[in-house]
Design an enzyme around this catalytic site. Structure first.
Site, PDB file in Angstrom:
ATOM      1  N   HIS A  31       0.834  -1.208   0.000  1.00 18.21           N
ATOM      2  CA  HIS A  31       0.000   0.000   0.000  1.00 18.21           C
ATOM      3  C   HIS A  31       0.865   1.253   0.000  1.00 18.21           C
ATOM      4  O   HIS A  31       0.497   2.276  -0.559  1.00 18.21           O
ATOM      5  CB  HIS A  31      -0.937  -0.010   1.220  1.00 18.21           C
ATOM      6  CG  HIS A  31      -2.058  -0.985   1.075  1.00 18.21           C
ATOM      7  ND1 HIS A  31      -3.382  -0.621   1.013  1.00 18.21           N
ATOM      8  CD2 HIS A  31      -2.038  -2.335   0.936  1.00 18.21           C
ATOM      9  CE1 HIS A  31      -4.129  -1.706   0.839  1.00 18.21           C
ATOM     10  NE2 HIS A  31      -3.342  -2.758   0.809  1.00 18.21           N
ATOM     11  N   ASP A 129      -5.348   6.210   2.048  1.00 22.11           N
ATOM     12  CA  ASP A 129      -5.582   4.842   1.564  1.00 22.11           C
ATOM     13  C   ASP A 129      -7.061   4.492   1.774  1.00 22.11           C
ATOM     14  O   ASP A 129      -7.623   4.724   2.846  1.00 22.11           O
ATOM     15  CB  ASP A 129      -4.689   3.864   2.317  1.00 22.11           C
ATOM     16  CG  ASP A 129      -4.700   2.487   1.691  1.00 22.11           C
ATOM     17  OD1 ASP A 129      -3.641   2.058   1.214  1.00 22.11           O
ATOM     18  OD2 ASP A 129      -5.773   1.823   1.673  1.00 22.11           O
TER      19      ASP A 129
END
Ligand code: UDP
Length: 472
Positions: A31, A129
């Site tokens: 990520h 995110d």
């Protein structure tokens, strides 16, 4: 301080005074990489970008600041942990992550409002995110805009979105097939993300909720950034645009491996693992073009010991050189003396600079777990794949690799869901020099070229930057 146009010179260093954006990654390697890369592109285009580094990784994440072409700032955000969290009690972990990150983010936004506007203009946007949709609530409360960053494909986004709307009931099991708008063909259960098919069995409900909740408040977001290449899945992207403004901005990989437009953007720059780069490159330099099988299961997958043995068997039986990344935590699953016994044809390392490896001419194919970053990296570097998906969205990515883009094959598990060494070996042979090898290599070359051109992604990034610079 000297000021000229939109630049400030402080102690001899010039700072572009573009609009200020905060970027908040989720603390996992897969990520961090793409969102950091996106942040670099925004900074290169003139935005002032601050990366909020989660406290749980701030001690081990050293950003190698060799990048001169863009001005990134790093600020620590407290995410409830000072070291890698214990995630066994998922609910407790998520609660602490959410309360601490929310409080810390609110403090950071307050700080920027009150302090030194010359150097740090109040942020106009927080890019976060998508696994942390609650960030948007904090951001909005502070009068700022927010936009989630999705690290999975739009095909996968669409599946999760339909589940979130109650239009796909989970767990999806048996011989059911799923038909979704704008997805090229029916999806079998085995093609779907594991969080959707094994919900409540292999994973705690909270883990499933994380991926489904990514869509809980997207309508309130400024837009959705997705690390994808529009041509890979244009129909799905267009379909999703009916729901919310989707911006394809990928592949988010360093410029050196793509368009080569940002001179010193040569690696991701923030690694939670120590790469054995020199050893890999020296070893690859001694191999012939297209002769090596590169194997990696990414940063998280934990294989069943028996499955690990089958991969080992395939690599020792197949008559090829191999470079295998086995993370330290997985090493004890290797067969006894395997490393020594195969040292003539194989190199095993705990971590490598994957981009550098994939870009090496000696690599002939990539045996991959089909994590979305690994998939996009292989596409960008034109390397055909053997898909050996493990969990999460990987089965769906493997389906796309084989059936939609024609750049690899996917292993077939036996009735027990187990992939034999023989099957892996057959798939490696197919991709290296089987009947369809030539076609796969040509397709891979074609997709590489499309990724390098990346027109839509470049336009989407430029459009966003321009809009933000002129927003009041
Ligand atoms: N990676 C790397 N070295 C390795 C293995 C992986 O640099 O030895 C990087 C890879 O380039 C990718 C990321 O780690 O950017 C893994 O992300 P992916 O989405 O493929 O899988 P995940 O780790 O999230 O399962």
């Amino acid at each position: 301080m000297v000021m000229e146009n939109n630049e400030a010179t402080i102690l001899g260093r010039t700072i572009t005074r573009g609009a200020h954006v905060l970027v908040l990654p989720y603390a996992l390697q897969g990520h961090i990489n793409p969102i950091l890369q996106f942040a670099k592109r925004l900074a290169f285009k003139g935005l002032k970008v601050t990366i909020l580094v989660p406290s749980s990784i701030s001690h081990q994440a050293s950003f190698q600041n060799k990048h001169q072409s863009f001005d990134l700032e790093f600020v620590r955000i407290f995410d409830g942990y000072e070291e890698e969290p214990d995630k066994r009690d998922v609910d407790a972990y998520l609660h602490r992550l959410r309360t601490s990150t929310s409080q810390s983010l609110s403090d950071i936004l307050d700080h920027y409002k009150k302090n030194n506007q010359e150097l740090h203009p109040t942020p106009k946007m927080v890019i976060y995110d998508s696994l942390m949709p609650w960030v948007l609530d904090v951001v909005k409360k502070d009068g700022c805009e927010g936009a989630p960053f999705f690290t999975q494909s739009c095909v996968v986004n669409s599946i999760y979105y339909h589940v979130s709307q109650g239009e796909l009931k989970i767990p999806i099991t048996g011989s059911n097939v799923v038909s979704l708008p704008a997805i090229k063909s029916l999806l079998k259960v085995d093609d779907l993300p594991s969080f959707v098919t094994s919900a409540g069995q292999a994973y705690p409900a909270a883990a499933r909720d994380i991926v489904i909740n990514q869509f809980s408040n997207v309508k309130e977001a400024a837009c959705l950034f997705v690390n994808t290449l529009d041509k890979l899945e244009i129909e799905v992207i267009e379909w999703m645009e009916n729901i919310c403004p989707v911006k394809a901005i990928g592949p988010c990989i360093p410029s050196k491996y793509l368009d080569n437009q940002i001179p010193d953007d040569i690696d991701y720059g923030l690694s939670l693992f120590e790469p054995e780069t020199n050893a890999c490159i020296q070893w690859l330099n001694a191999r012939e073009s297209g002769s090596v099988v590169y194997v990696s299961m990414g940063s998280m997958a934990s294989l069943q010991p028996d499955q690990m043995k089958e991969i080992a068997m395939a690599l020792s039986e197949c008559n090829r050189f191999f470079l295998w990344v086995v993370r330290t935590s997985e090493e004890n699953k290797l067969p006894l003396n395997f490393k020594e016994d195969t040292s003539e044809k194989g190199l095993i390392v705990n971590w490598c600079s994957q981009l550098e490896v994939l870009a090496h001419k000696a690599i002939g194919c990539f045996v991959t777990h089909c994590g979305w970053n690994s998939t996009l990296e292989a596409i960008s570097l034109g390397v055909p794949m053997v898909g050996l998906p493990q969990w999460s969205d990987q089965a769906t990515n493997a389906k796309c690799i084989e059936d939609y883009w024609g750049i690899g094959v996917r292993v077939k598990p036996n009735e027990d869901g187990f992939v034999t060494g023989e099957e892996i070996e057959l798939c490696i042979d197919e991709v290296m020099e089987g009947e369809s090898a030539k076609e796969m290599r040509e397709n891979a070359k074609k997709w590489k070229q499309i990724a390098i051109e990346g027109h839509t992604s470049a336009n989407n990034i430029q459009e966003f930057v321009t809009k933000l610079q002129f927003a009041t």
